[in-house]
Design a protein around this motif. Structure first.
Motif, short mmCIF file in Angstrom:
data_model
loop_
_atom_site.label_atom_id
_atom_site.label_comp_id
_atom_site.label_asym_id
_atom_site.label_seq_id
_atom_site.Cartn_x
_atom_site.Cartn_y
_atom_site.Cartn_z
N TRP A 35 0.83 -1.19 0.00
CA TRP A 35 0.00 0.00 0.00
C TRP A 35 0.87 1.25 0.00
O TRP A 35 0.63 2.19 -0.76
N TYR A 36 1.90 1.26 0.84
CA TYR A 36 2.79 2.43 0.91
C TYR A 36 3.59 2.60 -0.39
O TYR A 36 3.83 3.73 -0.81
N MET A 37 3.99 1.51 -1.02
CA MET A 37 4.70 1.62 -2.30
C MET A 37 3.78 2.23 -3.37
O MET A 37 4.20 3.09 -4.15
N LYS A 38 2.53 1.79 -3.39
CA LYS A 38 1.57 2.33 -4.35
C LYS A 38 1.33 3.81 -4.10
O LYS A 38 1.30 4.62 -5.03
N LYS A 39 1.19 4.19 -2.83
CA LYS A 39 0.99 5.60 -2.48
C LYS A 39 2.22 6.42 -2.83
O LYS A 39 2.10 7.55 -3.33
N CYS A 40 3.40 5.87 -2.62
CA CYS A 40 4.64 6.56 -2.97
C CYS A 40 4.67 6.84 -4.48
O CYS A 40 5.01 7.94 -4.90
N LYS A 41 4.32 5.84 -5.27
CA LYS A 41 4.30 6.03 -6.72
C LYS A 41 3.29 7.09 -7.12
O LYS A 41 3.58 7.95 -7.96
N GLU A 42 2.12 7.05 -6.50
CA GLU A 42 1.08 8.05 -6.78
C GLU A 42 1.61 9.46 -6.50
O GLU A 42 1.40 10.38 -7.29
N LEU A 43 2.30 9.61 -5.39
CA LEU A 43 2.83 10.92 -5.02
C LEU A 43 3.99 11.35 -5.91
O LEU A 43 4.10 12.51 -6.29
N THR A 44 4.85 10.42 -6.28
CA THR A 44 5.99 10.77 -7.14
C THR A 44 5.52 11.14 -8.54
O THR A 44 6.16 11.97 -9.20
N ASP A 45 4.43 10.56 -8.97
CA ASP A 45 3.88 10.91 -10.28
C ASP A 45 3.34 12.34 -10.31
O ASP A 45 3.20 12.93 -11.37
N LYS A 46 3.05 12.90 -9.14
CA LYS A 46 2.52 14.26 -9.06
C LYS A 46 3.59 15.34 -9.25
O LYS A 46 3.28 16.46 -9.59
N CYS A 47 4.84 14.99 -8.97
CA CYS A 47 5.87 16.02 -9.07
C CYS A 47 7.12 15.43 -9.73
O CYS A 47 7.54 14.32 -9.44
#
Length: 87
Positions: A69-81
């Motif tokens: 879950w945290y890896m998926k959230k990290c990817k989601e956040l990194t895709d934002k910036c």
């Protein structure tokens, strides 16, 4: 329904009910607003590491699910910036 003994109730170890406060945003979303996507992505990356590290010592599949879950959230956040270090 908050009774863990009830056969119909399935407790979600990744997103338990105490993570959600009525009328409030989830903590991870508030962290992004306060600290920004980059810092929150770093937090997620480190939490993913922590859960994977201890999962093998404890033999807990739930920790692997939390790490995912945290890896998926990290990817989601990194895709934002664009300036965030990516895996």
């Amino acid at each position: 329904m908050d009774n863990k003994n009830n056969n119909e109730y399935k407790y979600d170890v990744v997103n338990p009910p105490h993570y959600k406060r009525e009328g409030a945003m989830e903590c991870i979303d508030e962290m992004e607003l306060v600290f920004g996507a980059r810092a929150t992505a770093d937090f997620c990356k480190l939490n993913a590491w922590k859960y994977r590290y201890r999962a093998f010592e404890k033999g807990h599949e739930d920790d692997i699910k939390k790490s995912d879950w945290y890896m998926k959230k990290c990817k989601e956040l990194t895709d934002k910036c664009s300036d965030v270090w990516k895996f």
